[in-house]
Write a protein that holds these residues in place. Sequence first.
Motif, PDB file in Angstrom:
ATOM      1  N   ARG A 288       0.841  -1.357   0.128  1.00 43.14           N
ATOM      2  CA  ARG A 288      -0.166   0.126   0.003  1.00 43.14           C
ATOM      3  C   ARG A 288       1.114   1.264   0.074  1.00 43.14           C
ATOM      4  O   ARG A 288       0.571   2.036  -0.962  1.00 43.14           O
ATOM      5  CB  ARG A 288      -0.960   0.011   1.053  1.00 43.14           C
ATOM      6  CG  ARG A 288      -1.967   1.227   1.366  1.00 43.14           C
ATOM      7  CD  ARG A 288      -2.473   1.312   2.753  1.00 43.14           C
ATOM      8  NE  ARG A 288      -2.865   0.039   3.094  1.00 43.14           N
ATOM      9  CZ  ARG A 288      -2.929  -0.452   4.470  1.00 43.14           C
ATOM     10  NH1 ARG A 288      -2.426   0.193   5.335  1.00 43.14           N
ATOM     11  NH2 ARG A 288      -3.587  -1.831   4.696  1.00 43.14           N
ATOM     12  N   THR A 289       1.932   1.209   1.024  1.00 40.61           N
ATOM     13  CA  THR A 289       2.902   2.600   1.060  1.00 40.61           C
ATOM     14  C   THR A 289       3.610   2.469  -0.425  1.00 40.61           C
ATOM     15  O   THR A 289       3.699   3.706  -0.878  1.00 40.61           O
ATOM     16  CB  THR A 289       3.737   2.327   2.139  1.00 40.61           C
ATOM     17  OG1 THR A 289       2.944   2.150   3.296  1.00 40.61           O
ATOM     18  CG2 THR A 289       4.735   3.431   2.451  1.00 40.61           C
ATOM     19  N   LEU A 290       3.978   1.422  -0.834  1.00 42.17           N
ATOM     20  CA  LEU A 290       5.008   1.448  -2.103  1.00 42.17           C
ATOM     21  C   LEU A 290       4.042   2.317  -3.232  1.00 42.17           C
ATOM     22  O   LEU A 290       4.487   2.919  -3.893  1.00 42.17           O
ATOM     23  CB  LEU A 290       5.576   0.240  -2.534  1.00 42.17           C
ATOM     24  CG  LEU A 290       6.104  -0.155  -3.760  1.00 42.17           C
ATOM     25  CD1 LEU A 290       7.342   0.666  -3.645  1.00 42.17           C
ATOM     26  CD2 LEU A 290       6.322  -1.444  -4.252  1.00 42.17           C
ATOM     27  N   LEU A 291       3.029   1.582  -3.647  1.00 46.29           N
ATOM     28  CA  LEU A 291       2.056   1.999  -4.646  1.00 46.29           C
ATOM     29  C   LEU A 291       1.795   3.488  -4.478  1.00 46.29           C
ATOM     30  O   LEU A 291       1.777   4.271  -5.422  1.00 46.29           O
ATOM     31  CB  LEU A 291       0.703   1.215  -4.676  1.00 46.29           C
ATOM     32  CG  LEU A 291       0.745  -0.182  -5.150  1.00 46.29           C
ATOM     33  CD1 LEU A 291      -0.446  -0.822  -4.910  1.00 46.29           C
ATOM     34  CD2 LEU A 291       1.699  -0.384  -6.342  1.00 46.29           C
ATOM     35  N   ARG A 292       1.373   3.987  -3.088  1.00 45.07           N
ATOM     36  CA  ARG A 292       1.417   5.244  -2.962  1.00 45.07           C
ATOM     37  C   ARG A 292       2.287   6.290  -3.271  1.00 45.07           C
ATOM     38  O   ARG A 292       2.212   7.354  -3.858  1.00 45.07           O
ATOM     39  CB  ARG A 292       0.502   5.778  -1.577  1.00 45.07           C
ATOM     40  CG  ARG A 292      -0.712   5.214  -1.145  1.00 45.07           C
ATOM     41  CD  ARG A 292      -1.988   5.957  -1.837  1.00 45.07           C
ATOM     42  NE  ARG A 292      -1.722   7.290  -2.400  1.00 45.07           N
ATOM     43  CZ  ARG A 292      -2.175   7.592  -3.688  1.00 45.07           C
ATOM     44  NH1 ARG A 292      -2.899   6.837  -4.346  1.00 45.07           N
ATOM     45  NH2 ARG A 292      -1.852   8.867  -3.876  1.00 45.07           N
ATOM     46  N   ASP A 293       3.496   5.924  -2.754  1.00 41.93           N
ATOM     47  CA  ASP A 293       4.677   6.494  -3.157  1.00 41.93           C
ATOM     48  C   ASP A 293       4.942   6.747  -4.466  1.00 41.93           C
ATOM     49  O   ASP A 293       5.524   7.750  -4.927  1.00 41.93           O
ATOM     50  CB  ASP A 293       5.966   6.017  -2.147  1.00 41.93           C
ATOM     51  CG  ASP A 293       5.615   6.058  -0.652  1.00 41.93           C
ATOM     52  OD1 ASP A 293       5.054   6.828  -0.247  1.00 41.93           O
ATOM     53  OD2 ASP A 293       6.539   5.408  -0.264  1.00 41.93           O
TER      54      ASP A 293
ATOM     55  N   CYS B 277       2.519   6.313 -13.413  1.00 41.70           N
ATOM     56  CA  CYS B 277       1.091   6.113 -13.882  1.00 41.70           C
ATOM     57  C   CYS B 277       0.974   4.545 -13.278  1.00 41.70           C
ATOM     58  O   CYS B 277       1.672   3.393 -13.656  1.00 41.70           O
ATOM     59  CB  CYS B 277       0.797   6.016 -15.396  1.00 41.70           C
ATOM     60  SG  CYS B 277      -0.389   5.322 -15.872  1.00 41.70           S
ATOM     61  N   VAL B 278       0.148   4.264 -12.235  1.00 35.92           N
ATOM     62  CA  VAL B 278       0.243   2.998 -11.541  1.00 35.92           C
ATOM     63  C   VAL B 278      -1.367   2.449 -12.005  1.00 35.92           C
ATOM     64  O   VAL B 278      -2.485   2.997 -11.485  1.00 35.92           O
ATOM     65  CB  VAL B 278       0.129   2.995 -10.103  1.00 35.92           C
ATOM     66  CG1 VAL B 278       0.028   1.619  -9.381  1.00 35.92           C
ATOM     67  CG2 VAL B 278       1.466   3.739  -9.920  1.00 35.92           C
ATOM     68  N   LEU B 279      -1.538   1.095 -12.600  1.00 39.77           N
ATOM     69  CA  LEU B 279      -2.719   0.493 -12.707  1.00 39.77           C
ATOM     70  C   LEU B 279      -2.896  -0.933 -12.295  1.00 39.77           C
ATOM     71  O   LEU B 279      -2.068  -1.673 -12.557  1.00 39.77           O
ATOM     72  CB  LEU B 279      -2.933   0.464 -14.288  1.00 39.77           C
ATOM     73  CG  LEU B 279      -4.399  -0.271 -14.910  1.00 39.77           C
ATOM     74  CD1 LEU B 279      -5.523   0.483 -14.207  1.00 39.77           C
ATOM     75  CD2 LEU B 279      -4.392  -0.502 -16.278  1.00 39.77           C
ATOM     76  N   VAL B 280      -3.706  -1.012 -11.246  1.00 35.78           N
ATOM     77  CA  VAL B 280      -3.581  -2.279 -10.381  1.00 35.78           C
ATOM     78  C   VAL B 280      -4.972  -2.959 -10.481  1.00 35.78           C
ATOM     79  O   VAL B 280      -6.123  -2.140 -10.247  1.00 35.78           O
ATOM     80  CB  VAL B 280      -3.565  -2.006  -9.091  1.00 35.78           C
ATOM     81  CG1 VAL B 280      -3.519  -3.259  -8.124  1.00 35.78           C
ATOM     82  CG2 VAL B 280      -2.000  -1.393  -8.807  1.00 35.78           C
ATOM     83  N   THR B 281      -5.083  -4.382 -10.817  1.00 34.91           N
ATOM     84  CA  THR B 281      -6.353  -4.843 -10.678  1.00 34.91           C
ATOM     85  C   THR B 281      -6.426  -5.606  -9.254  1.00 34.91           C
ATOM     86  O   THR B 281      -5.521  -5.782  -8.759  1.00 34.91           O
ATOM     87  CB  THR B 281      -6.491  -6.159 -11.516  1.00 34.91           C
ATOM     88  OG1 THR B 281      -5.693  -7.048 -11.155  1.00 34.91           O
ATOM     89  CG2 THR B 281      -6.177  -5.584 -13.000  1.00 34.91           C
TER      90      THR B 281
END
Length: 246
Positions: free
Chosen positions: A167-172, A179-183
């Motif tokens: 969670r922290t990595l993706l927010r950072d 540009c972050v796209l996650v399913t």
Amino acid sequence: MIELRELAVGFPGRTVLEVEAMTVPDGALTCLLGLNGTGKTTLLRGICGIIAPAAGSVRVDGQPVRAHRETPATLGMHLDYRAFDPRHTVRRHLRWIARARGIPTARVGEVLDIVRLTDVADRRLGHYSLGMLQRAGIAAALLSAPRTLLLDEPFNGLDIAGIRWLRTLLRDLAEAGTCVLVTTHTLDEVERTADRVVVLGGGRVLADDTLTGLLESRRPAEKTLEDVYLRIAGMPGDPTPAGGRS
């Protein structure tokens, strides 16, 4: 930034997904939701060029996907935690990818630290848990420090500490301009982390909005993101408790 226009993705004789228009912005975490079989993974594979679209266009940073085969720093992906040779260590696997893409092998140690696998980097991948394989796949996706990152169900198999780490990595990453796209099916994490939410269903995009906008669309009987999502997906929740009594 990812831009899709008049996109049709599928397999010979069968179109799985049609997207009239969709933009995944830089500097944001976009979560892609949908019931099983709605085409989430197919869409990711179409975006990164694993599946050739039957029609339409995919552009990443303004260029067609094929242009990024020569510039791996543009696009990083982790789509299948099983895509490893179980006889290899994660360090060997990452070094092989780095050499193939012209990435300095010093980067391997950096991403191992990021995903917290340094202490087990010389253990064979066949001995890794699901959560450790997810971290190994994310390490491979991060090798080139990509500007666009695609992750398919990355929270699966992670323990509580791993979920907080991811969670922290993706927010950072998003806050740094990626540009972050996650399913995901983990709606708690969507509520905690997402900037934007896209809902797929019936082979098309049913919703594409900010998380705030989606929550503000709640109807009077809807209390949670889960309620909104199930209604958009065409599967309204059953208010009848177990045992059949209302």
